[in-house]
Design an enzyme around this catalytic site. Structure first.
Site, mmCIF file in Angstrom:
data_model
loop_
_atom_site.group_PDB
_atom_site.id
_atom_site.type_symbol
_atom_site.label_atom_id
_atom_site.label_comp_id
_atom_site.label_asym_id
_atom_site.label_seq_id
_atom_site.Cartn_x
_atom_site.Cartn_y
_atom_site.Cartn_z
ATOM 1 N N PHE A 122 0.858 -1.180 0.000
ATOM 2 C CA PHE A 122 0.000 0.000 0.000
ATOM 3 C C PHE A 122 0.896 1.232 0.000
ATOM 4 O O PHE A 122 1.703 1.426 0.909
ATOM 5 C CB PHE A 122 -0.927 0.038 1.224
ATOM 6 C CG PHE A 122 -1.847 1.227 1.213
ATOM 7 C CD1 PHE A 122 -3.019 1.199 0.484
ATOM 8 C CD2 PHE A 122 -1.532 2.380 1.909
ATOM 9 C CE1 PHE A 122 -3.868 2.297 0.446
ATOM 10 C CE2 PHE A 122 -2.371 3.485 1.879
ATOM 11 C CZ PHE A 122 -3.538 3.440 1.151
ATOM 12 N N ASP A 207 9.355 2.561 1.348
ATOM 13 C CA ASP A 207 8.212 3.304 1.866
ATOM 14 C C ASP A 207 8.163 3.101 3.380
ATOM 15 O O ASP A 207 7.776 2.048 3.867
ATOM 16 C CB ASP A 207 6.942 2.778 1.195
ATOM 17 C CG ASP A 207 5.667 3.462 1.681
ATOM 18 O OD1 ASP A 207 5.681 4.055 2.776
ATOM 19 O OD2 ASP A 207 4.644 3.352 0.980
ATOM 20 N N LYS A 236 2.941 9.985 8.491
ATOM 21 C CA LYS A 236 2.308 9.460 9.693
ATOM 22 C C LYS A 236 2.971 9.936 10.989
ATOM 23 O O LYS A 236 2.761 11.048 11.424
ATOM 24 C CB LYS A 236 2.216 7.933 9.603
ATOM 25 C CG LYS A 236 1.188 7.455 8.579
ATOM 26 C CD LYS A 236 0.967 5.977 8.655
ATOM 27 C CE LYS A 236 -0.034 5.480 7.617
ATOM 28 N NZ LYS A 236 -1.421 5.866 7.908
#
Length: 383
Positions: A122, A207, A236
């Site tokens: 993702f 990532d 995040k």
């Protein structure tokens, strides 16, 4: 009737207040937050140092655009790249934006178009990041996506070798696939990627949007592997709840991102940078990271002691952990919420545990007690 698009399957709980790991809804009910805004609220809710950082910066400067020099961005970048193979940073607003920047940089620098990514990955919901994502549920319904992503099985060395040719600009991966099931990279597969990237002149993008900034017990998750990335992406936990993303890259990439090649209006604004500096100052301390490791060990041992290992298995690193169950876990998550524990899925059969990095041992005990009560078949589900 709502005035919002219905693109979120929202829960009925309306949270209005938070402090540390505890959040409170509009009816006064308290919950242990083991979602943390999906690995975002890394220092817990309303951390005093972050509140003070926002307050002080809000009284000075909010936004001036990236047309002007930013000593604060320079300072944050220096903290993020210290003792790493990276030399430069680009700031944006989210993980998807950071990944878009990485995709653009890799293609521009190599003058090649193909990027290899992995099933169950993702990388975001913008068009390029969605094209890179290896989950059909994210991609379906939007027509033809970018064709220059080759999505192959994770941890499959033969498929990786078969996907390599002269058109490949980069390999893009997560060390732990958070959304895809808390799937960890195999050490042999990581070494294979490193060898291929070195021998073929292929860039490696890691990532770290969910895994970075202490979530797995080190500054960045790649530090626990033998991967040697050229680019990593962050978001995040970097802002502890304030929106900010970043891309870090090695020195040889600098000429490929000159003036006009990429940009963002709000990226690296003074408010976001002030908060992120404070987060990094706290999280990157060795003692703090060791505490994350210690809490992880404690949480894993507690889960393994209470849950039958023939029915449940736990995996992940640091405070990004997944409990795989034999059946679909949505009812368990709903029961846990009723009992005062907020959880999130990582696929239909995996419960993801993402408490704040500041979670206490007492709160871990409370959470595991609720988990065991809702997961064990011989116990009555809490209502």
């Amino acid at each position: 009737m709502t005035t919002l698009f219905q693109n979120y399957a929202r829960r009925s709980v309306h949270l209005v207040k938070g402090r540390g790991t505890v959040v409170t809804d509009d009816k006064g009910k308290e919950y242990l937050d083991f979602i943390s805004g999906i690995a975002v609220v890394s220092l817990g809710h309303a951390h005093p140092a972050l509140v003070e950082a926002v307050k002080q910066q809000s009284e000075k400067l909010w936004h001036v655009s990236n047309l002007f020099e930013s000593p604060e961005q320079e300072l944050l970048a220096a903290k993020l790249i210290k003792d790493t193979p990276f030399s430069h940073a680009f700031f944006c607003n989210s993980g998807a934006e950071a990944n878009e920047a990485a995709i653009k940089l890799a293609r521009k620098h190599t003058q090649k178009n193909v990027i290899i990514t992995f099933e169950q990955s993702f990388h975001g919901r913008t068009f390029g990041a969605m094209s890179a994502t290896g989950q059909a549920k994210v991609r379906e319904g939007f027509g033809p996506l970018l064709e220059t992503f080759r999505i192959i099985p994770y941890n499959d060395e033969q498929q990786l070798e078969a996907a390599i040719d002269g058109d490949v600009a980069a390999i893009m991966l997560e060390v732990i696939q958070g959304e895809g099931g808390v799937n960890q990279i195999d050490p042999d597969f990581a070494q294979k990627i490193t060898d291929i990237c070195k021998s073929k002149g292929i860039l490696l993008i890691v990532d770290e949007v969910q895994t970075g900034i202490g979530r797995t017990g080190t500054r960045y998750a790649y530090e626990q592997t033998n991967l040697e990335p050229d680019i990593i992406t962050l978001a995040k936990g970097l802002g502890g709840g304030f929106p900010i993303g970043a891309m870090l890259g090695s020195s040889e990439l600098l000429p490929s991102f000159g003036p006009g090649t990429h940009g963002t209006t709000f990226g690296g604004n003074p408010l976001a940078v002030a908060v992120a500096q404070t987060v990094v100052d706290i999280v990157f301390k060795k003692k703090f990271l060791q505490e994350v490791e210690d809490k992880s060990t404690y949480l894993i041992e507690k889960v393994q002691a209470l849950l039958p290992q023939d029915q449940f298995s736990i995996r992940g690193a640091g405070l990004l952990l997944g409990i795989e169950c034999e059946e679909e876990i949505l009812p368990f998550i709903q029961q846990a919420e009723q009992a005062g524990l907020l959880l999130v899925q990582a696929g239909p059969n995996v419960i993801r545990l993402l408490p704040p990095l500041t979670v206490t041992y007492e709160e871990i005990d409370q959470a595991v007690d609720i988990l065991s009560a809702v997961l064990l078949p011989e116990k009555t589900a809490i209502t």
